[in-house]
Design a protein around this motif. Structure first.
Motif, PDB file in Angstrom:
ATOM      1  N   GLU A  62      48.319  34.405  59.956  1.00 43.21           N
ATOM      2  CA  GLU A  62      47.856  33.736  58.741  1.00 43.21           C
ATOM      3  C   GLU A  62      46.961  34.687  57.964  1.00 43.21           C
ATOM      4  O   GLU A  62      46.058  35.299  58.537  1.00 43.21           O
ATOM      5  N   VAL A  63      47.233  34.804  56.666  1.00 42.11           N
ATOM      6  CA  VAL A  63      46.477  35.712  55.809  1.00 42.11           C
ATOM      7  C   VAL A  63      46.154  34.985  54.505  1.00 42.11           C
ATOM      8  O   VAL A  63      47.058  34.510  53.819  1.00 42.11           O
ATOM      9  N   ALA A  64      44.874  34.904  54.171  1.00 46.93           N
ATOM     10  CA  ALA A  64      44.448  34.357  52.879  1.00 46.93           C
ATOM     11  C   ALA A  64      44.355  35.523  51.907  1.00 46.93           C
ATOM     12  O   ALA A  64      43.697  36.524  52.197  1.00 46.93           O
ATOM     13  N   LEU A  65      45.017  35.383  50.749  1.00 48.15           N
ATOM     14  CA  LEU A  65      45.118  36.499  49.812  1.00 48.15           C
ATOM     15  C   LEU A  65      44.912  36.059  48.371  1.00 48.15           C
ATOM     16  O   LEU A  65      45.286  34.948  47.999  1.00 48.15           O
ATOM     17  N   SER A  94      51.661  29.099  50.820  1.00 48.18           N
ATOM     18  CA  SER A  94      51.120  27.847  50.307  1.00 48.18           C
ATOM     19  C   SER A  94      49.893  28.119  49.444  1.00 48.18           C
ATOM     20  O   SER A  94      49.231  29.151  49.581  1.00 48.18           O
ATOM     21  N   GLN A  95      49.614  27.192  48.571  1.00 52.91           N
ATOM     22  CA  GLN A  95      48.456  27.294  47.688  1.00 52.91           C
ATOM     23  C   GLN A  95      47.187  27.070  48.508  1.00 52.91           C
ATOM     24  O   GLN A  95      47.128  26.172  49.336  1.00 52.91           O
ATOM     25  N   LEU A  96      46.190  27.889  48.265  1.00 51.15           N
ATOM     26  CA  LEU A  96      44.902  27.780  48.946  1.00 51.15           C
ATOM     27  C   LEU A  96      43.880  27.362  47.894  1.00 51.15           C
ATOM     28  O   LEU A  96      43.614  28.108  46.955  1.00 51.15           O
ATOM     29  N   GLU A  97      43.354  26.170  48.036  1.00 52.66           N
ATOM     30  CA  GLU A  97      42.454  25.632  47.013  1.00 52.66           C
ATOM     31  C   GLU A  97      41.119  26.350  46.959  1.00 52.66           C
ATOM     32  O   GLU A  97      40.600  26.619  45.891  1.00 52.66           O
ATOM     33  N   GLU A  98      40.550  26.641  48.098  1.00 51.06           N
ATOM     34  CA  GLU A  98      39.212  27.235  48.114  1.00 51.06           C
ATOM     35  C   GLU A  98      39.002  28.001  49.401  1.00 51.06           C
ATOM     36  O   GLU A  98      39.582  27.684  50.430  1.00 51.06           O
ATOM     37  N   ALA A  99      38.178  29.030  49.322  1.00 52.44           N
ATOM     38  CA  ALA A  99      37.738  29.777  50.492  1.00 52.44           C
ATOM     39  C   ALA A  99      36.238  29.995  50.348  1.00 52.44           C
ATOM     40  O   ALA A  99      35.759  30.289  49.257  1.00 52.44           O
ATOM     41  N   ILE A 100      35.515  29.846  51.438  1.00 52.57           N
ATOM     42  CA  ILE A 100      34.058  30.002  51.425  1.00 52.57           C
ATOM     43  C   ILE A 100      33.654  30.875  52.601  1.00 52.57           C
ATOM     44  O   ILE A 100      34.012  30.586  53.748  1.00 52.57           O
ATOM     45  N   ARG A 101      32.934  31.953  52.321  1.00 48.08           N
ATOM     46  CA  ARG A 101      32.400  32.792  53.396  1.00 48.08           C
ATOM     47  C   ARG A 101      31.125  32.118  53.893  1.00 48.08           C
ATOM     48  O   ARG A 101      30.165  31.927  53.143  1.00 48.08           O
ATOM     49  N   GLY A 108      35.956  31.553  46.626  1.00 45.00           N
ATOM     50  CA  GLY A 108      37.108  32.095  45.924  1.00 45.00           C
ATOM     51  C   GLY A 108      37.551  33.441  46.466  1.00 45.00           C
ATOM     52  O   GLY A 108      37.422  33.735  47.656  1.00 45.00           O
ATOM     53  N   ASP A 109      38.065  34.310  45.559  1.00 44.44           N
ATOM     54  CA  ASP A 109      38.565  35.613  45.967  1.00 44.44           C
ATOM     55  C   ASP A 109      37.491  36.468  46.634  1.00 44.44           C
ATOM     56  O   ASP A 109      37.786  37.291  47.496  1.00 44.44           O
ATOM     57  N   GLU A 110      36.235  36.311  46.233  1.00 43.40           N
ATOM     58  CA  GLU A 110      35.151  37.096  46.846  1.00 43.40           C
ATOM     59  C   GLU A 110      34.967  36.754  48.320  1.00 43.40           C
ATOM     60  O   GLU A 110      34.490  37.574  49.102  1.00 43.40           O
ATOM     61  N   ALA A 111      35.342  35.552  48.709  1.00 49.06           N
ATOM     62  CA  ALA A 111      35.168  35.124  50.098  1.00 49.06           C
ATOM     63  C   ALA A 111      36.253  35.687  51.010  1.00 49.06           C
ATOM     64  O   ALA A 111      36.071  35.771  52.219  1.00 49.06           O
ATOM     65  N   ILE A 112      37.375  36.096  50.405  1.00 50.79           N
ATOM     66  CA  ILE A 112      38.443  36.643  51.254  1.00 50.79           C
ATOM     67  C   ILE A 112      38.472  38.132  51.103  1.00 50.79           C
ATOM     68  O   ILE A 112      38.810  38.876  51.895  1.00 50.79           O
TER      69      ILE A 112
END
Length: 112
Positions: A62-65, A94-101, A108-112
């Protein structure tokens, strides 16, 4: 952002990891899984008895991009995981709504 999930043959994991690192992917999650698709398992002989192995060992990556990296990542996985034989696996996007570090609270993108 997208989540790219690939289910591949276990012996192709190092090739896929190297291919993803080569395009700048910094983090992946890997899980050992079992399953079957069209190949529907296979039969094996053990101590003279034949039995069916329904679930074959696979590896799920699994890779969040960010959206702009998805095509390159899919191409890298395709090229690294392909053997040309049945059971090479699948890739799901699949669509990724949000990512949080968690450490910094970046989103968002900064978290991945």
């Amino acid at each position: 952002m997208k989540m790219v999930t690939a289910v591949i043959k276990p012996f192709k994991l190092d090739d896929v990891r190297e291919a993803l690192a080569g395009i700048g992917v910094q983090g992946v999650t890997v899980t050992e899984v079992k399953g079957f698709g069209r190949q529907k398992g296979h039969t094996e002989l053990y101590r003279g008895a034949e039995y069916v192995v329904d679930f074959l060992p696979k590896v799920k990556i699994e890779v969040a991009l960010p959206d702009q990296m998805v095509d390159a990542a899919v191409e890298a996985i395709l090229n690294a995981a392909r053997t040309g034989k049945i059971g090479d696996g699948k890739i799901f996007i699949s669509q990724l709504e949000e990512a949080i570090r968690i450490r910094t609270g970046e989103t968002g993108d900064e978290a991945i």
